[in-house]
Design a protein around this motif. Structure first.
Motif, PDB file in Angstrom:
ATOM      1  N   ALA A   4       1.004  -1.098  -0.059  1.00 18.70           N
ATOM      2  CA  ALA A   4       0.163  -0.068   0.267  1.00 18.70           C
ATOM      3  C   ALA A   4       0.358   0.808   0.110  1.00 18.70           C
ATOM      4  CB  ALA A   4      -0.892   0.070   1.204  1.00 18.70           C
ATOM      5  N   GLN A   5       2.276   1.365   0.221  1.00 19.06           N
ATOM      6  CA  GLN A   5       3.066   2.424   1.252  1.00 19.06           C
ATOM      7  C   GLN A   5       3.780   2.642  -0.201  1.00 19.06           C
ATOM      8  OE1 GLN A   5       3.403   4.434   3.726  1.00 19.06           O
ATOM      9  NE2 GLN A   5       1.730   3.245   4.044  1.00 19.06           N
ATOM     10  N   ALA A   6       3.619   1.689  -1.409  1.00 20.37           N
ATOM     11  CA  ALA A   6       4.791   1.811  -2.460  1.00 20.37           C
ATOM     12  C   ALA A   6       3.536   1.794  -3.679  1.00 20.37           C
ATOM     13  CB  ALA A   6       5.043   0.280  -3.440  1.00 20.37           C
ATOM     14  N   MET A   7       2.237   1.929  -3.421  1.00 16.56           N
ATOM     15  CA  MET A   7       0.785   2.264  -4.841  1.00 16.56           C
ATOM     16  C   MET A   7       1.748   4.141  -4.955  1.00 16.56           C
ATOM     17  SD  MET A   7      -2.292  -0.102  -4.254  1.00 16.56           S
ATOM     18  CE  MET A   7      -2.549  -1.067  -4.120  1.00 16.56           C
ATOM     19  N   PRO A   8       1.387   4.518  -4.342  1.00 16.41           N
ATOM     20  CA  PRO A   8       1.679   5.833  -4.710  1.00 16.41           C
ATOM     21  C   PRO A   8       2.684   6.264  -5.825  1.00 16.41           C
ATOM     22  CG  PRO A   8       1.223   5.981  -2.955  1.00 16.41           C
ATOM     23  CD  PRO A   8       1.589   4.917  -3.218  1.00 16.41           C
ATOM     24  N   GLU A   9       4.097   5.463  -5.498  1.00 16.97           N
ATOM     25  CA  GLU A   9       4.797   5.646  -6.614  1.00 16.97           C
ATOM     26  C   GLU A   9       4.857   5.017  -7.563  1.00 16.97           C
ATOM     27  OE1 GLU A   9       7.829   7.853  -5.955  1.00 16.97           O
ATOM     28  OE2 GLU A   9       7.277   8.284  -3.946  1.00 16.97           O
ATOM     29  N   VAL A  10       4.106   3.764  -6.867  1.00 13.01           N
ATOM     30  CA  VAL A  10       4.082   2.733  -8.670  1.00 13.01           C
ATOM     31  C   VAL A  10       3.292   3.480  -9.305  1.00 13.01           C
ATOM     32  CG1 VAL A  10       3.330   0.501 -10.216  1.00 13.01           C
ATOM     33  CG2 VAL A  10       4.854   0.944  -7.537  1.00 13.01           C
ATOM     34  N   TRP A  11       2.569   4.703  -8.971  1.00 13.32           N
ATOM     35  CA  TRP A  11       1.120   4.744  -9.713  1.00 13.32           C
ATOM     36  C   TRP A  11       1.911   5.797 -10.774  1.00 13.32           C
ATOM     37  CZ3 TRP A  11      -3.657   3.496 -11.559  1.00 13.32           C
ATOM     38  CH2 TRP A  11      -4.565   4.960 -12.083  1.00 13.32           C
ATOM     39  N   ARG A  12       2.426   6.675 -10.662  1.00 15.68           N
ATOM     40  CA  ARG A  12       2.859   7.399 -10.562  1.00 15.68           C
ATOM     41  C   ARG A  12       4.396   7.251 -12.299  1.00 15.68           C
ATOM     42  NH1 ARG A  12       6.367  10.895  -5.799  1.00 15.68           N
ATOM     43  NH2 ARG A  12       4.854  10.752  -4.942  1.00 15.68           N
ATOM     44  N   ASP A  13       4.354   6.528 -12.241  1.00 13.75           N
ATOM     45  CA  ASP A  13       4.914   5.188 -13.609  1.00 13.75           C
ATOM     46  C   ASP A  13       3.677   5.452 -14.818  1.00 13.75           C
ATOM     47  OD1 ASP A  13       7.549   5.731 -12.599  1.00 13.75           O
ATOM     48  OD2 ASP A  13       7.447   3.837 -11.571  1.00 13.75           O
ATOM     49  N   ILE A  14       2.605   5.477 -13.780  1.00  8.10           N
ATOM     50  CA  ILE A  14       1.946   4.644 -15.381  1.00  8.10           C
ATOM     51  C   ILE A  14       1.537   5.966 -15.971  1.00  8.10           C
ATOM     52  CG2 ILE A  14      -0.420   3.509 -15.878  1.00  8.10           C
ATOM     53  CD1 ILE A  14      -0.206   2.083 -13.175  1.00  8.10           C
ATOM     54  N   PRO A  15       1.890   5.815 -17.694  1.00  4.27           N
ATOM     55  CA  PRO A  15       0.517   6.728 -18.562  1.00  4.27           C
ATOM     56  C   PRO A  15      -0.777   7.452 -18.115  1.00  4.27           C
ATOM     57  CG  PRO A  15       1.469   5.277 -19.935  1.00  4.27           C
ATOM     58  CD  PRO A  15       1.698   4.219 -18.276  1.00  4.27           C
TER      59      PRO A  15
END
Length: 80
Positions: free
Chosen positions: A39-50
């Motif tokens: 859950a803590q990683a999700m915001p960072e991963v989300w930024r990589d999605i176009p």
């Protein structure tokens, strides 16, 4: 099948024992540490999605990649 290391409970909250052997009747362990890390990683991963990415594929990638990062964090904990 091998059981995945989930890191144990992230925020353990022991239940109230009413048994003579101090075992919990209804223990509440909360979410796993693996779930918390994901859950803590999700915001960072989300930024990589176009922005124009297919929504279903983006959500699948988000969940998969977040748990990959959580597994890496749990593995790093074991090495220290």
């Amino acid at each position: 099948m091998t059981q995945r290391n989930d890191g144990g409970p992230a925020f353990p909250v022991p239940g109230q024992s009413q048994l003579p052997n101090d075992q919990f009747l209804h223990p509440h362990h909360g979410m796993s540490l693996r779930d918390y890390f994901a859950a803590q990683a999700m915001p960072e991963v989300w930024r990589d999605i176009p922005e124009d990415a297919n929504r279903l594929q983006a959500l699948s990638y988000l969940g998969r990649r977040s748990y990959e990062m959580a597994d890496a964090m749990l593995a790093a904990r074991e090495r220290t």
